[in-house]
Motif scaffolding. Structure first.
Motif, PDB file in Angstrom:
ATOM      1  N   SER A   1      12.448  -7.134 -14.729  1.00 52.48           N
ATOM      2  CA  SER A   1      11.575  -5.972 -14.853  1.00 52.48           C
ATOM      3  C   SER A   1      12.248  -4.937 -15.742  1.00 52.48           C
ATOM      4  N   THR A   2      11.454  -4.028 -16.216  1.00 48.85           N
ATOM      5  CA  THR A   2      11.949  -3.132 -17.255  1.00 48.85           C
ATOM      6  C   THR A   2      12.851  -2.026 -16.726  1.00 48.85           C
ATOM      7  N   GLY A   3      12.604  -1.523 -15.526  1.00 51.88           N
ATOM      8  CA  GLY A   3      13.300  -0.335 -15.037  1.00 51.88           C
ATOM      9  C   GLY A   3      14.811  -0.416 -15.070  1.00 51.88           C
ATOM     10  N   LEU A   4      15.345  -1.606 -15.116  1.00 48.66           N
ATOM     11  CA  LEU A   4      16.782  -1.735 -14.941  1.00 48.66           C
ATOM     12  C   LEU A   4      17.575  -1.379 -16.178  1.00 48.66           C
ATOM     13  N   LEU A   5      16.952  -1.422 -17.353  1.00 44.73           N
ATOM     14  CA  LEU A   5      17.703  -1.194 -18.574  1.00 44.73           C
ATOM     15  C   LEU A   5      18.293   0.212 -18.582  1.00 44.73           C
ATOM     16  N   LEU A   6      17.455   1.189 -18.247  1.00 54.38           N
ATOM     17  CA  LEU A   6      17.886   2.578 -18.210  1.00 54.38           C
ATOM     18  C   LEU A   6      19.031   2.744 -17.216  1.00 54.38           C
ATOM     19  N   TRP A   7      18.859   2.141 -16.050  1.00 53.02           N
ATOM     20  CA  TRP A   7      19.882   2.232 -15.001  1.00 53.02           C
ATOM     21  C   TRP A   7      21.210   1.647 -15.474  1.00 53.02           C
TER      22      TRP A   7
ATOM     23  N   PRO B   1      27.047  -6.698 -11.600  1.00 51.74           N
ATOM     24  CA  PRO B   1      25.943  -6.590 -12.567  1.00 51.74           C
ATOM     25  C   PRO B   1      24.721  -5.902 -11.952  1.00 51.74           C
ATOM     26  N   ASP B   2      24.079  -5.065 -12.771  1.00 47.99           N
ATOM     27  CA  ASP B   2      22.819  -4.444 -12.375  1.00 47.99           C
ATOM     28  C   ASP B   2      21.666  -5.357 -12.751  1.00 47.99           C
ATOM     29  N   SER B   3      21.955  -6.245 -13.674  1.00 49.32           N
ATOM     30  CA  SER B   3      20.926  -7.142 -14.174  1.00 49.32           C
ATOM     31  C   SER B   3      21.616  -8.407 -14.659  1.00 49.32           C
ATOM     32  N   PHE B   4      20.852  -9.448 -14.807  1.00 45.11           N
ATOM     33  CA  PHE B   4      21.363 -10.685 -15.382  1.00 45.11           C
ATOM     34  C   PHE B   4      20.138 -11.508 -15.722  1.00 45.11           C
ATOM     35  N   ASP B   5      20.331 -12.547 -16.494  1.00 45.02           N
ATOM     36  CA  ASP B   5      19.190 -13.367 -16.882  1.00 45.02           C
ATOM     37  C   ASP B   5      19.554 -14.837 -16.716  1.00 45.02           C
ATOM     38  N   PRO B   6      19.066 -15.474 -15.653  1.00 49.77           N
ATOM     39  CA  PRO B   6      19.420 -16.875 -15.429  1.00 49.77           C
ATOM     40  C   PRO B   6      18.955 -17.791 -16.549  1.00 49.77           C
ATOM     41  N   ARG B   7      17.945 -17.353 -17.314  1.00 49.69           N
ATOM     42  CA  ARG B   7      17.400 -18.228 -18.366  1.00 49.69           C
ATOM     43  C   ARG B   7      18.320 -18.251 -19.590  1.00 49.69           C
TER      44      ARG B   7
ATOM     45  N   ALA C   1      27.080 -17.657 -10.147  1.00 47.90           N
ATOM     46  CA  ALA C   1      28.148 -16.659 -10.136  1.00 47.90           C
ATOM     47  C   ALA C   1      27.826 -15.673 -11.243  1.00 47.90           C
ATOM     48  N   LEU C   2      27.601 -14.408 -10.882  1.00 45.69           N
ATOM     49  CA  LEU C   2      27.077 -13.416 -11.821  1.00 45.69           C
ATOM     50  C   LEU C   2      28.124 -12.346 -12.051  1.00 45.69           C
ATOM     51  N   GLN C   3      28.456 -12.122 -13.313  1.00 50.60           N
ATOM     52  CA  GLN C   3      29.482 -11.129 -13.641  1.00 50.60           C
ATOM     53  C   GLN C   3      29.094 -10.429 -14.932  1.00 50.60           C
ATOM     54  N   ALA C   4      29.151  -9.095 -14.884  1.00 50.69           N
ATOM     55  CA  ALA C   4      28.792  -8.317 -16.067  1.00 50.69           C
ATOM     56  C   ALA C   4      29.691  -8.709 -17.240  1.00 50.69           C
TER      57      ALA C   4
END
Ligand code: CA
Length: 584
Positions: A28-34, A69-75, A570-573
């Protein structure tokens, strides 16, 4: 086949049906700003293992990890450090300790050609790379599908201490495993790993349930022809094993789920005893709900004496917690009868008296066992109760099993854990998700009271929607929880008044994790939410995995772990695994 027997299976299949994989990821879009406000991957602090589910031993699902991470993209693989294939159903929460990641799953995608067919599986991965190090593969209970539900795998999260891994497996066996597996040799005293991993001859197809049939849970026996599988370096090394059904007489139901609590040399765990395959009959009325086992020997030390079993509506799946109240350590258990119990933790002198005793068969009769290795039931200590709190005093207390499938009226039970926080217990419970009424609550209970505290123990009660399977997470005066009415809640920890709620996609079987100023939560539609851990509503991300999520997210050593039905992430910024297809 009886429709009532069919119902949970159909529901389970519906909920677990795999979504088409391709093209279902999105953010979703809201996370980019965050992300820009917080700055991702810029700080690393408080890096630590997460060797048990929740904090030891309040069970609060709050982590001190930073820089998550605040966001990640599994794709695309953005901020995905690595992923690893699991089976086809994974209902367990990842645990990280000693450079290894442990998660339960099934054998839907066999990693070792010698293990074929339905099994409970615990996979152990290298923390750094996601490489499979070893796996604990356990045959199903085949006497009755309701003892160990087909394809549901190994649901309990492990507890790790040093190089010892404690777990209740899919058969209801409490096991101590060697974190190094078989690769460094077979450590004893248990040496029969080959026989233990070999299913009975002629097994394979799931058994058909026959409601009410006179059948008993049987311990796994070595193959009659002596031809067991040969353990290899990729197999688990069992140190000791304690079979709850045959050794303390529990009645397994659907699949064991517990998270073992360690205090000193003792393990405390809920037994996962439940109803039989009619869902209307208790076949093991003397079964304990809470047992204490010596972690060094695997021998039974103590049990509860509360006679809970006859009033269990479904099963005993809520794991115990521990907290110190006025200088006294207490063990808290959400019983399968809808009652919260507090027991005195055992003292060192209690332990010395009982060490060395073999367990006893309690079972559904008072007959003494003829096994000379076992002592009488009297040798097993009884836990001393400090208080009990009836979570739903207005619910029916007589002939409770007649309310099966009644969605308006009936008893309640617990799936999530009681969380100890500042002399209070935060606990969610309600009508059973498969068989009970559409009513649930989050309650705050005063843990300093003693005796029967039904009338004076409640601090506040907050209504949830339909059913609840989550453990609440408490942080900065807020309580976070999600329910099976598809709502996420942020509630004032002092008053029980909501700060905000958010409608979410999918039922929630997982629990929220608070870490790094955020709340992480996956749902059964495969949506993964990131909220701000704040009194104002901030929905930072809604990431679509396209694969249902049952387990709670875990943070350890700067990495966030999410297990979907078929894959561990395993998710890491700042990392990039170039998409899931390239991964193991
Ligand atoms: Ca070993």
């Amino acid at each position: 086949m009886n429709n009532r027997i069919c119902a949970p299976w159909v529901l389970f299949r519906t909920l677990c049906r795999r979504q088409p994989f391709g093209g279902r990821f999105g953010i979703s879009t809201g996370l980019l700003l965050w992300s820009l406000i917080l700055g991702t991957g810029t700080h690393r602090a408080s890096a630590a293992d997460q060797p048990q589910w929740g904090q030891a031993w309040s069970r609060n699902l709050v982590s001190e990890e930073k820089g998550l991470p605040d966001s990640f993209d599994p794709r695309t693989g953005k901020d995905v450090k690595w992923t690893a294939l699991l089976g086809t159903e994974s209902h367990s929460t990842p645990i990280i300790a000693g450079g290894r990641v442990y998660v339960g799953t099934n054998n839907g995608a066999p990693r070792d050609p010698k293990h074929q067919g339905d099994r409970g599986v615990l996979m152990c991965f290298e923390e750094k790379t996601g490489t499979l190090l070893w796996q604990f593969v356990v045959p199903k209970r085949e006497e009755d599908p309701f003892f160990d539900w087909p394809k549901t795998g190994m649901s309990s999260p492990v507890t790790v201490e040093g190089d010892r891994v404690y777990l209740t497996d899919n058969r209801g066996e409490v096991v101590c495993l060697d974190a190094h597996g078989m690769a460094n040799g077979n450590d004893g005293p248990f040496r029969d790993e080959g026989a233990h991993m070999t299913p009975p001859k002629g097994s394979g197809a799931p058994p058909k349930p026959v409601p009410g049939v006179e059948i008993q849970p049987e311990p796994l026996r070595p193959p009659a022809d002596g031809k067991g599988l040969e353990p290899g370096p990729m197999d688990a090394d069992i140190i000791w094993l304690f079979d709850l059904p045959s050794e303390v007489g529990i009645w397994p139901h659907d699949g064991a789920h517990s998270s073992i609590l360690i205090r000193g040399d003792l393990l405390y765990l809920n037994t996962a005893t439940g109803v039989d395959n009619t869902h209307k009959r208790i076949r093991a009325p003397n079964a304990p709900s809470l047992v204490v086992i010596d972690k060094r020997t695997g021998k039974l030390v103590a049990r509860d004496d509360e006679h809970i079993a006859p009033d269990i509506f479904h099963c005993t799946w809520s794991a115990p917690s521990l907290g110190e109240v006025n200088g006294r350590p207490l063990i808290f258990l959400g019983g399968g009868n809808g009652v919260l119990y507090a027991f005195e933790a055992m003292s060192k002198s209690d332990q010395s008296v009982v060490t060395g005793h073999r367990p006893v068969v309690a079972g559904n009769s008072s007959e003494t066992t003829d096994d000379p290795q076992r002592t009488t039931d009297a040798a097993v200590r009884r836990l001393k109760k400090v208080f009990q709190f009836d979570f739903d005093p207005t619910a029916p207390k007589e002939n409770i099993h007649q309310y099966l499938s009644n969605r308006r009226e009936g008893p309640i039970n617990f799936y999530g854990m009681p969380v100890f926080y500042r002399n209070r217990i935060y606990l969610a419970g309600g009508g059973d998700v498969f068989w009970g009424k559409n009513e649930a609550w989050l309650k705050c209970i005063d843990a300093t009271k003693t005796g029967d505290i039904a009338s004076n123990g409640l601090v506040w009660s907050y209504p949830l929607e339909k059913h609840v399977m989550s453990t609440p997470a408490i942080h900065n005066g807020m309580v976070f929880i999600a329910d099976c009415g598809r709502t996420f809640h942020c509630v004032d920890a002092e008053t029980g008044k909501p700060y905000w709620t958010e409608e979410i996609k999918g039922d929630t079987w997982a629990s929220p994790l608070v870490a790094d100023g955020k709340v992480y939560l996956g749902t059964r539609t495969g949506n993964f939410y990131v909220f701000g851990a704040s009194k104002e509503k901030k929905v930072l991300a809604n990431i679509e995995f396209g694969d249902p999520i049952s387990g709670t997210a875990t943070a350890a050593n700067g990495v966030l772990y999410v297990a979907t039905m078929s894959r561990l992430y395993a998710l890491q910024a700042g990392t990039d695994s170039k998409g899931v297809e390239d991964s193991r």
